[in-house]
Design a protein around this motif. Structure first.
Motif, PDB file in Angstrom:
ATOM      1  N   GLN A  95       0.836  -1.208   0.000  1.00  0.00           N
ATOM      2  CA  GLN A  95       0.000   0.000   0.000  1.00  0.00           C
ATOM      3  C   GLN A  95       0.867   1.253   0.000  1.00  0.00           C
ATOM      4  OE1 GLN A  95      -2.575  -0.435   3.402  1.00  0.00           O
ATOM      5  NE2 GLN A  95      -4.206  -1.388   2.186  1.00  0.00           N
ATOM      6  N   HIS A  96       1.925   1.228   0.778  1.00  0.00           N
ATOM      7  CA  HIS A  96       2.839   2.369   0.818  1.00  0.00           C
ATOM      8  C   HIS A  96       3.463   2.595  -0.567  1.00  0.00           C
ATOM      9  CE1 HIS A  96       5.737   5.248   2.294  1.00  0.00           C
ATOM     10  NE2 HIS A  96       6.718   4.510   1.821  1.00  0.00           N
ATOM     11  N   GLN A  97       3.904   1.516  -1.197  1.00  0.00           N
ATOM     12  CA  GLN A  97       4.500   1.625  -2.525  1.00  0.00           C
ATOM     13  C   GLN A  97       3.475   2.143  -3.530  1.00  0.00           C
ATOM     14  OE1 GLN A  97       7.608   1.344  -3.208  1.00  0.00           O
ATOM     15  NE2 GLN A  97       7.515   1.438  -5.431  1.00  0.00           N
ATOM     16  N   ALA A  98       2.230   1.659  -3.436  1.00  0.00           N
ATOM     17  CA  ALA A  98       1.178   2.116  -4.351  1.00  0.00           C
ATOM     18  C   ALA A  98       0.923   3.606  -4.171  1.00  0.00           C
ATOM     19  CB  ALA A  98      -0.099   1.323  -4.124  1.00  0.00           C
ATOM     20  N   ARG A  99       0.915   4.090  -2.945  1.00  0.00           N
ATOM     21  CA  ARG A  99       0.706   5.523  -2.685  1.00  0.00           C
ATOM     22  C   ARG A  99       1.852   6.353  -3.247  1.00  0.00           C
ATOM     23  NH1 ARG A  99      -1.346   3.949   2.959  1.00  0.00           N
ATOM     24  NH2 ARG A  99      -3.599   3.897   2.623  1.00  0.00           N
ATOM     25  N   LYS A 100       3.077   5.872  -3.074  1.00  0.00           N
ATOM     26  CA  LYS A 100       4.228   6.593  -3.625  1.00  0.00           C
ATOM     27  C   LYS A 100       4.147   6.664  -5.144  1.00  0.00           C
ATOM     28  CE  LYS A 100       8.303   5.443  -2.297  1.00  0.00           C
ATOM     29  NZ  LYS A 100       9.508   4.722  -1.834  1.00  0.00           N
ATOM     30  N   LEU A 101       3.789   5.564  -5.779  1.00  0.00           N
ATOM     31  CA  LEU A 101       3.688   5.548  -7.229  1.00  0.00           C
ATOM     32  C   LEU A 101       2.551   6.437  -7.715  1.00  0.00           C
ATOM     33  CD1 LEU A 101       4.369   1.771  -7.944  1.00  0.00           C
ATOM     34  CD2 LEU A 101       5.889   3.706  -8.397  1.00  0.00           C
ATOM     35  N   TYR A 102       1.439   6.445  -7.000  1.00  0.00           N
ATOM     36  CA  TYR A 102       0.314   7.300  -7.382  1.00  0.00           C
ATOM     37  C   TYR A 102       0.715   8.774  -7.293  1.00  0.00           C
ATOM     38  CZ  TYR A 102      -4.318   9.370  -7.566  1.00  0.00           C
ATOM     39  OH  TYR A 102      -5.408  10.127  -7.923  1.00  0.00           O
ATOM     40  N   ALA A 103       1.436   9.135  -6.237  1.00  0.00           N
ATOM     41  CA  ALA A 103       1.904  10.517  -6.093  1.00  0.00           C
ATOM     42  C   ALA A 103       2.859  10.878  -7.234  1.00  0.00           C
ATOM     43  CB  ALA A 103       2.587  10.706  -4.741  1.00  0.00           C
ATOM     44  N   ALA A 104       3.707   9.935  -7.627  1.00  0.00           N
ATOM     45  CA  ALA A 104       4.638  10.190  -8.731  1.00  0.00           C
ATOM     46  C   ALA A 104       3.879  10.384 -10.039  1.00  0.00           C
ATOM     47  CB  ALA A 104       5.633   9.037  -8.862  1.00  0.00           C
ATOM     48  N   VAL A 105       2.849   9.581 -10.259  1.00  0.00           N
ATOM     49  CA  VAL A 105       2.037   9.721 -11.470  1.00  0.00           C
ATOM     50  C   VAL A 105       1.361  11.083 -11.484  1.00  0.00           C
ATOM     51  CG1 VAL A 105      -0.060   8.893 -12.617  1.00  0.00           C
ATOM     52  CG2 VAL A 105       1.679   7.270 -11.890  1.00  0.00           C
ATOM     53  N   GLU A 106       0.822  11.518 -10.375  1.00  0.00           N
ATOM     54  CA  GLU A 106       0.175  12.828 -10.283  1.00  0.00           C
ATOM     55  C   GLU A 106       1.156  13.952 -10.598  1.00  0.00           C
ATOM     56  OE1 GLU A 106      -3.065  13.773  -9.610  1.00  0.00           O
ATOM     57  OE2 GLU A 106      -3.526  11.655  -9.903  1.00  0.00           O
ATOM     58  N   ARG A 107       2.371  13.853 -10.058  1.00  0.00           N
ATOM     59  CA  ARG A 107       3.389  14.871 -10.332  1.00  0.00           C
ATOM     60  C   ARG A 107       3.731  14.910 -11.821  1.00  0.00           C
ATOM     61  NH1 ARG A 107       5.689  12.843  -5.668  1.00  0.00           N
ATOM     62  NH2 ARG A 107       7.183  11.615  -6.859  1.00  0.00           N
ATOM     63  N   GLU A 108       3.871  13.749 -12.430  1.00  0.00           N
ATOM     64  CA  GLU A 108       4.218  13.698 -13.850  1.00  0.00           C
ATOM     65  C   GLU A 108       3.076  14.207 -14.725  1.00  0.00           C
ATOM     66  OE1 GLU A 108       7.223  13.214 -15.021  1.00  0.00           O
ATOM     67  OE2 GLU A 108       7.887  12.925 -12.962  1.00  0.00           O
ATOM     68  N   GLN A 109       1.840  13.952 -14.346  1.00  0.00           N
ATOM     69  CA  GLN A 109       0.709  14.478 -15.106  1.00  0.00           C
ATOM     70  C   GLN A 109       0.667  16.001 -15.013  1.00  0.00           C
ATOM     71  OE1 GLN A 109      -2.658  12.344 -13.515  1.00  0.00           O
ATOM     72  NE2 GLN A 109      -2.514  10.744 -15.091  1.00  0.00           N
ATOM     73  N   GLN A 110       0.954  16.531 -13.839  1.00  0.00           N
ATOM     74  CA  GLN A 110       0.989  17.982 -13.665  1.00  0.00           C
ATOM     75  C   GLN A 110       2.122  18.580 -14.506  1.00  0.00           C
ATOM     76  OE1 GLN A 110       1.717  19.281  -9.642  1.00  0.00           O
ATOM     77  NE2 GLN A 110       0.886  21.308 -10.021  1.00  0.00           N
ATOM     78  N   ARG A 111       3.272  17.929 -14.504  1.00  0.00           N
ATOM     79  CA  ARG A 111       4.403  18.401 -15.312  1.00  0.00           C
ATOM     80  C   ARG A 111       4.047  18.353 -16.796  1.00  0.00           C
ATOM     81  NH1 ARG A 111       8.153  21.706 -16.516  1.00  0.00           N
ATOM     82  NH2 ARG A 111      10.036  20.819 -17.389  1.00  0.00           N
ATOM     83  N   SER A 112       3.343  17.309 -17.196  1.00  0.00           N
ATOM     84  CA  SER A 112       2.917  17.178 -18.590  1.00  0.00           C
ATOM     85  C   SER A 112       2.005  18.336 -18.984  1.00  0.00           C
ATOM     86  CB  SER A 112       2.206  15.849 -18.796  1.00  0.00           C
ATOM     87  OG  SER A 112       1.662  15.762 -20.078  1.00  0.00           O
TER      88      SER A 112
END
Length: 88
Positions: free
Chosen positions: A23-40
């Motif tokens: 769950q911790h890893q999934a949350r970290k990956l979700y946060a990374a995806v959100e950051r990359e979408q914002q950067r996009s």
């Protein structure tokens, strides 16, 4: 029997720790995806601005004005134009 109970308790604890870690890893990956979408999205906005800027810099009237003012260029006189026709 106590051995089996101890083994099952250890198995439940290990399983629980695995769930927490995943769950911790999934949350970290979700946060990374959100950051990359914002950067996009930011890059898309910047791309649009750069395209607008490029079209402004490449405008025919601007180039003609710079050619006249900075390079002292003028359109050729009618006698200075030579037309070349293509042969079939």
């Amino acid at each position: 029997m106590a051995r089996l109970t101890g083994f099952l308790v250890m198995l439940v604890v290990a399983s629980s720790l695995g769930v927490v870690a995943s769950q911790h890893q999934a949350r970290k990956l979700y946060a990374a995806v959100e950051r990359e979408q914002q950067r996009s999205q930011q890059l898309e906005v910047e791309w649009g601005q750069l395209q607008l800027e490029q079209s402004t810099w490449a405008a025919h009237a601007r180039i003609e004005k710079l050619a006249r003012e900075k390079l002292a260029m003028r359109p050729p006189l009618p006698g200075q134009i030579i037309a070349i026709e293509e042969r079939p």
